[in-house]
Enzyme design. Structure first.
Site, PDB file in Angstrom:
ATOM      1  CB  ILE A 161      48.913  38.634  11.759  1.00  0.00           C
ATOM      2  CG1 ILE A 161      49.304  37.934  10.458  1.00  0.00           C
ATOM      3  CG2 ILE A 161      47.455  39.070  11.702  1.00  0.00           C
ATOM      4  CD1 ILE A 161      48.539  36.640  10.186  1.00  0.00           C
ATOM      5  N   PRO A 211      48.778  30.972  17.009  1.00  0.00           N
ATOM      6  CG  PRO A 211      50.797  29.841  17.273  1.00  0.00           C
ATOM      7  CD  PRO A 211      50.168  31.191  17.444  1.00  0.00           C
ATOM      8  NE  ARG A 239      45.008  27.707  11.568  1.00  0.00           N
ATOM      9  CZ  ARG A 239      45.360  28.580  10.633  1.00  0.00           C
ATOM     10  NH1 ARG A 239      44.647  29.687  10.463  1.00  0.00           N
ATOM     11  NH2 ARG A 239      46.415  28.356   9.862  1.00  0.00           N
ATOM     12  CG  ASP A 263      37.760  35.102   8.076  1.00  0.00           C
ATOM     13  OD1 ASP A 263      36.782  35.213   7.305  1.00  0.00           O
ATOM     14  OD2 ASP A 263      38.889  34.746   7.688  1.00  0.00           O
ATOM     15  CD  GLU A 268      37.502  27.276   9.004  1.00  0.00           C
ATOM     16  OE1 GLU A 268      37.494  28.294   9.719  1.00  0.00           O
ATOM     17  OE2 GLU A 268      38.425  26.992   8.211  1.00  0.00           O
ATOM     18  CG  HIS A 287      39.231  30.398   6.681  1.00  0.00           C
ATOM     19  ND1 HIS A 287      39.578  29.286   7.399  1.00  0.00           N
ATOM     20  CD2 HIS A 287      40.384  31.117   6.573  1.00  0.00           C
ATOM     21  CE1 HIS A 287      40.859  29.312   7.704  1.00  0.00           C
ATOM     22  NE2 HIS A 287      41.377  30.431   7.212  1.00  0.00           N
TER      23      HIS A 287
END
Length: 322
Positions: A161, A211, A239, A263, A268, A287
């Site tokens: 990514i 991560p 995250r 995001d 959440e 998200h």
């Protein structure tokens, strides 16, 4: 073979199908399953051999109560919702779905950045409210507009990514620097590797693509922010807990951070007490970076193939084999 999907709605709210899974066994799909009620989770798994989950945790005690369970597929890349040690001890295969959302997350990263730079939504609303019509000038804008050419973007985490984000940044004429624990030849073609401290000091834009592990929790805290340029832009599509949200909110309100685009948040769905909600120039989306139709299609296709390979005796994307 009985296949249970514990929480299918976010992956497929009705615009896709589960046909591939239907062909592999007796499929039962639940829209949502409790994240905390173990009895509900156990009742829904029942005597199924295969279960697919996303955020619903599968603990050792749940595995004990579901003795027919042989396979747990996580409908995501991260798999911390499964007790891998317990699964291995019981001979339960656990798989994940890697790399399905790479283009979508990189795209969302720039959607956030471009909104910060151009304020498209704000200016469209202003036009609909009549502000342009009432303006004495032929061009109307009431936010600073920012050009990306020549700006330095620092990408923390330079896997698939991060590298996809770098490709877009290069296309915009940005200078790309990256921090990663390891370096690759492919990465060197897209960015200049630097230390984390150098990245924090040099970047006009900082984008997180790492991560969440113990070492990265609250990576962007008060100390890290102090090393950044005044007026930096911070983006987080990875995250929520990578940010010390109070420290980021304070920096936004002081102007140290010009804007943030996130995001993901620490809890959440977002709680009303989250300090980012009241911070100035903070853009928050719910998200959705992963959730394009194309990305969700890939997710289902890969998860289905994971099960097919398992049934054929050649499991792939196994995360508890070591």
């Amino acid at each position: 073979m009985k296949i249970i999907v514990l929480e299918g709605y976010t992956t497929n709210p009705g615009d896709l199908n589960w046909d591939g899974l239907n062909e592999l066994g007796n499929l039962e799909v639940y829209h949502r399953t409790s994240l905390t009620d173990e009895k509900e989770i156990i009742d829904r798994i029942g005597n199924a051999e295969i279960v697919l989950t996303n955020k619903t945790p599968i603990t050792g005690s749940i595995m004990d109560a579901c003795p027919y369970l042989k396979y747990i597929g996580v409908l995501a890349t991260g798999y911390n919702v499964v007790d891998l040690k317990a699964a291995k001890e019981k001979g339960i295969v656990v798989t994940n779905v890697p790399d399905y959302s790479t283009p979508s997350v990189a795209q969302m990263t720039f959607a956030l950045l471009l909104e910060i730079c151009q304020h498209v939504g704000h200016h469209s609303q202003a036009v609909h409210e009549g502000k342009w019509e009432k303006s004495p000038d032929w061009s109307f804008f009431d936010f600073p507009l920012i050009e990306l050419v020549g700006k330095t973007i620092g990408i923390i985490g330079f896997g698939s990514i991060g590298q996809e984000t770098a490709k877009i940044a290069n296309a915009f004429g940005m200078n790309v620097i990256a921090y990663n624990r390891s370096q690759s030849e492919e990465g060197k073609k897209l960015a200049v590797y630097v230390s984390l401290d150098e990245l924090l000091k040099q970047s006009d834009v900082i984008s997180l693509h790492i991560p969440l592990v113990e070492e990265t929790k609250s990576l962007i805290d008060e100390e890290a922010i102090a090393k950044m340029k005044n007026g930096v832009v911070v983006l987080n599509t990875a995250r929520g807990e990578l940010l010390d949200e109070q420290a980021v909110a304070d920096a936004l309100n002081s102007g140290k951070i010009y804007a943030a685009g996130v995001d993901v948040v620490s809890t959440e769905s977002i709680e009303s007490s989250n300090p980012l909600l009241k911070a100035q120039n903070c853009f928050i989306t719910p998200h959705i970076a992963w959730a394009t139709k194309e990305s969700r299609t890939r997710l289902i296709d890969i998860a289905t193939n994971n099960i097919k390979q398992y049934i054929n005796g050649d499991p792939v994307n196994v995360v508890n084999s070591d």
